[in-house]
Motif scaffolding. Structure first.
Motif, PDB file in Angstrom:
ATOM      1  N   LYS A 198      55.900  13.497  66.763  1.00 30.38           N
ATOM      2  CA  LYS A 198      57.097  12.736  66.415  1.00 30.38           C
ATOM      3  C   LYS A 198      58.366  13.567  66.571  1.00 30.38           C
ATOM      4  N   HIS A 199      58.320  14.833  66.157  1.00 32.53           N
ATOM      5  CA  HIS A 199      59.482  15.716  66.271  1.00 32.53           C
ATOM      6  C   HIS A 199      59.132  16.887  67.181  1.00 32.53           C
ATOM      7  N   VAL A 200      59.910  17.052  68.229  1.00 33.99           N
ATOM      8  CA  VAL A 200      59.687  18.191  69.118  1.00 33.99           C
ATOM      9  C   VAL A 200      60.932  19.068  69.098  1.00 33.99           C
ATOM     10  N   TYR A 201      60.758  20.315  68.737  1.00 31.02           N
ATOM     11  CA  TYR A 201      61.851  21.286  68.679  1.00 31.02           C
ATOM     12  C   TYR A 201      61.723  22.194  69.889  1.00 31.02           C
ATOM     13  N   MET A 210      61.978  12.109  67.778  1.00 28.96           N
ATOM     14  CA  MET A 210      63.179  12.931  67.949  1.00 28.96           C
ATOM     15  C   MET A 210      62.883  14.199  68.747  1.00 28.96           C
ATOM     16  N   ILE A 211      63.788  14.494  69.664  1.00 27.59           N
ATOM     17  CA  ILE A 211      63.749  15.780  70.365  1.00 27.59           C
ATOM     18  C   ILE A 211      64.957  16.576  69.886  1.00 27.59           C
ATOM     19  N   MET A 212      64.743  17.790  69.438  1.00 26.91           N
ATOM     20  CA  MET A 212      65.861  18.666  69.067  1.00 26.91           C
ATOM     21  C   MET A 212      65.945  19.774  70.098  1.00 26.91           C
ATOM     22  N   ASP A 213      67.049  19.811  70.782  1.00 29.00           N
ATOM     23  CA  ASP A 213      67.260  20.828  71.811  1.00 29.00           C
ATOM     24  C   ASP A 213      68.067  21.974  71.188  1.00 29.00           C
ATOM     25  N   ALA A 214      67.394  23.051  70.855  1.00 25.04           N
ATOM     26  CA  ALA A 214      68.081  24.212  70.262  1.00 25.04           C
ATOM     27  C   ALA A 214      68.132  25.360  71.261  1.00 25.04           C
ATOM     28  N   VAL A 224      60.703  18.152  78.306  1.00 28.57           N
ATOM     29  CA  VAL A 224      59.604  18.732  77.530  1.00 28.57           C
ATOM     30  C   VAL A 224      59.228  17.786  76.384  1.00 28.57           C
ATOM     31  N   GLY A 225      60.251  17.242  75.724  1.00 25.60           N
ATOM     32  CA  GLY A 225      59.986  16.312  74.626  1.00 25.60           C
ATOM     33  C   GLY A 225      59.222  15.087  75.103  1.00 25.60           C
ATOM     34  N   PHE A 226      59.678  14.498  76.214  1.00 24.65           N
ATOM     35  CA  PHE A 226      58.992  13.304  76.730  1.00 24.65           C
ATOM     36  C   PHE A 226      57.545  13.627  77.105  1.00 24.65           C
ATOM     37  N   ALA A 227      57.363  14.781  77.737  1.00 21.38           N
ATOM     38  CA  ALA A 227      56.004  15.172  78.145  1.00 21.38           C
ATOM     39  C   ALA A 227      55.115  15.348  76.908  1.00 21.38           C
TER      40      ALA A 227
END
Ligand SMILES: Cc1cc2nc3c(=O)[nH]c(=O)nc-3n(C[C@H](O)[C@H](O)[C@H](O)COP(=O)(O)O)c2cc1C
Ligand SMILES: [Mn+2]
Length: 474
Positions: free
Chosen positions: A377-380, A436-440, A365-368
């Motif tokens: 820049k930041h995907v949560y 940055m991708i944050m996988d929560a 999802v972050g890459f997409a």
């Protein structure tokens, strides 16, 4: 004290899909604040808008400045500064608007060409921008700026229309500055320049918010945003040929500035308070030679607050979420919702809710997301039980479901944009940035541990159904 009272409609206006009809809707529900004292367009308008925006009782009001120093034109402000106002203007709700827009994108309604238009009630072919009440907003801005101008141009090679919002510094009584980021309009300008010609542009002020939101959509090049606007309004956008240039303008606009982006002239533009709440620098940029100003009788001037205000970016967030959502879904179909945050300048931060079926999907999802929108820049990424429009819920997910060593993924030296202040520039307009991708999301297999502690649902429901019983004295 002013005795001016501003009528909402001119007598021959048949449509409800225009700027003043929307103001009337707001007034009908008690959400139009009429400011009757004289207000100065230099900084004072901006200060009143900021105060109104932050005041508990006024944040959901649109503001009408009836008495503007030095101009006959009233100014409308704070129309586009909340998601709720935009949704109200589009006849939908904050939660539903993304689906409404996605739906409109799948069934566009082409514009309708008309030959008589309210925006031509007054035609000035010896234009003087001095008649318009153009505000100066941020302390170090290079001067007054037109901020809500919808720029309509046609591709010189194919004739297909484009709509986008660009700011315009006032250089002279008939000369505006323009900053075109790598937008579709820039491609039109470069094509015209290549052919050795200026680019005709109609700058429309005071249009239905559906047009402004549509102008922010990420549609493919050579796609008319106004056809989506028509679909949103349930009625084709009416366009009228301009008086002095080969272009078309929205017939129902309050004000239209007809001009040409010159292919052979630049001028120093800026500084200007931009979306990152920082100043864009002074630069040599193209100019728009104004050929005519046309307007409605009793025209209203629309201003969108820049920089410090969320208004500068709310349109962008609402307009960018639909295409981001569909881009993410084409990569991971179980993406449920997306929010581009206002705090992130409608560019830097996205929060995504999804149903995770496989580990590693949040990274996908972050890459997409990075692939779809340049400045992100930041995907949560959170699970679908998290309400992404509730900051506390997002914090809850980050606090309880994310291990920084395991779940934070930094991708270094991605193509960036100098508009991001932390990007590293290596040449004019060229920069790289770390993302940055944050996988929560909850680990697969940990569902029992992550069962949320709640009062039993059936008891909540029973109590809620007859809740008044608990509030009586007997
Ligand atoms: C209030 C506001 C002001 C904007 N000002 C500019 C600007 O000065 N220059 C620019 O390139 N984009 C500006 N934008 C962003 C563009 O309007 C947006 O990227 C648009 O989708 C471009 O459309 P296009 O690629 O179809 O031309 C602004 C957006 C908003 C909401
Ligand atoms: Mn476009």
């Amino acid at each position: 004290m002013s005795t001016k009272s501003v009528p909402m409609r001119s007598f021959w206006d048949g449509s409800s899909n225009n700027f003043r009809a929307i103001l009337e809707h707001f007034e009908n529900v008690g959400r139009l604040a009429r400011i009757k004292v004289e207000v100065d367009p230099i900084f004072e308008i901006a200060a009143v808008c900021r105060h109104m925006e932050q005041a508990p009782d006024w944040g959901q009001h649109v503001v009408l400045f009836e008495n503007v120093k030095g101009s006959e034109f009233p100014i409308v402000g704070n129309l586009c500064d909340t998601r709720d106002k935009l949704a109200f203007a589009m006849g939908t709700s904050t939660r539903e608007s993304v689906n409404r827009i996605l739906d409109a994108m799948t069934r566009p309604i082409p514009v309708q060409l008309v030959d008589e238009a309210p925006c031509h009630e007054v035609v000035i072919t010896e234009p003087d921008l001095g008649v318009l009440p153009i505000p100066t907003m941020s302390e170090f801005d290079g001067g007054p700026y037109i901020s809500a101008g919808l720029h309509l141009t046609s591709n010189p090679l194919t004739g297909v229309r484009n709509a986008g919002i660009q700011r315009n510094q006032v250089h002279d009584s008939d000369l505006l500055g323009i900053y075109m980021a790598p937008t579709h309009m820039l491609q039109h300008y470069l094509a015209a320049k290549e052919a050795g010609s200026p680019l005709p542009v109609a700058i429309a002020l005071g249009v239905h918010p559906s047009l402004l939101v549509s102008s922010q959509l990420r549609l493919p090049f050579d796609t008319d945003e106004l056809a989506v606007a028509g679909s949103l309004m349930g009625e084709a956008v009416r366009m009228v040929p301009c008086v002095t240039i080969d272009a078309e303008a929205p017939a129902d606009a309050e004000v239209v500035i007809e001009g040409e982006v010159l292919h052979d002239t630049t001028r120093l533009e800026g500084p200007f308070g931009e979306f990152a709440r920082l100043y864009g620098p002074e630069r040599e940029l193209p100019v728009v030679k104004v050929r005519a100003i046309t307007h409605r009788r009793d025209a209203l001037y629309h201003n969108v607050m820049s920089a410090s205000s969320p208004e500068n970016v709310t349109l962008g967030a609402v307009g960018r979420e639909p295409s981001l959502l569909s881009a993410l879904r084409s990569s991971v179909p179980t993406v449920r919702a997306v929010r581009i945050t206002i705090g992130g300048g409608a560019n830097f931060h996205a929060i995504v809710a999804m149903q995770k079926n496989f580990e590693g999907e949040p990274q996908k999802v972050g890459f997409a997301a990075f692939a779809a929108q340049d400045l992100l820049k930041h995907v949560y990424v959170v699970d679908e039980d998290i309400d992404i429009f509730d900051d506390e819920e997002v914090h809850y997910a980050l606090a309880t479901r994310m291990d920084p060593a395991r779940d934070m993924h930094v991708i270094e030296n991605v193509k960036g944009n100098p508009l991001d202040p932390v990007s590293v520039e290596y040449g004019p307009g060229r920069a790289v940035v770390n993302k940055m991708i944050m996988d929560a999301t909850v680990r697969i297999g940990s569902e029992v541990k992550y069962r949320r502690a709640e009062v039993p649902a059936e008891v909540m429901e029973r109590v809620g159904q007859d809740f008044d019983r608990y509030l009586t004295d007997e």
